[in-house]
Motif scaffolding. Structure first.
Motif: not given
Length: 188
Positions: A29, A68-69, A16, A12-14
């Motif tokens: 993530f 990635s996302k 971290e 859902t997001r890159d």
């Protein structure tokens, strides 16, 4: 005891990537995982669970570098419940998956075209096919990836399919004798 979980979903997001005080890499993530069933009978739409994932060491570096996302990922790991006290002193719980392994759930081409092109819908033209320009060989014949004769593609020169024989009219004779059904003779 066994604590093993395998999930497949989209980021859902890159990821971290952070480092602990001792320099140990850790990535976090969230994975969006569709349920196997539909709870809404009118629309048939499936519900989605959003699951927090934590990866450590080389797995963390791998995830932060290559995912990635929107990319599809397969995560294998264990379920972990963390507890802490919030500002008001209430005990709080958080479930997360500690990833042992993370695998690609799609090809890079599929991941880029399906998410970044505006949705999870139809794949990009020629995505994943051997007939794509610059692919693994010559374009496929009509009917697919070199399908055998009779399935839409002409047979290759020198190709002779195996003959098809009819089933025998009578069943074959067996050399096996039938066993008597006497449970008293069984050793257990």
């Amino acid at each position: 005891m066994l604590n093993h979980i395998v999930l497949m979903g989209r980021l859902t997001r890159d990821p971290e990537l952070r480092r602990t005080g001792s320099g140990l890499p850790v990535a976090s993530f969230t994975l969006a995982v569709d349920r196997d069933f539909s709870s809404n009978k009118e629309t048939g739409q499936k519900e989605t669970d959003f699951i927090d994932i934590v990866a450590w060491r080389s797995t963390a570096e791998f995830v932060s570098k290559y995912f990635s996302k929107g990319r599809m990922a397969v995560v294998s790991g264990r379920l972990q419940i963390r507890t802490w006290n919030d500002k008001e002193g209430n005990k709080r719980y958080n479930a997360e998956v500690v990833a042992d392994n993370v695998y690609f759930g799609d090809s890079k081409r599929d991941g880029e075209s399906s998410y970044h092109a505006g949705g999870y819908g139809a794949p990009a033209p020629n995505a994943g096919g051997y007939a794509a320009p610059g692919g693994y060989g010559a374009p496929a014949a009509p009917g697919g990836y070199g399908a055998p004769a009779g399935y839409g593609a002409p047979a290759a020169p020198g190709y002779n399919p195996a003959p098809i024989y009819p089933a025998p009219a009578t069943p074959p004779v067996s050399d096996f004798a039938m066993l008597e059904d006497d449970d008293a003779q069984l050793p257990f």
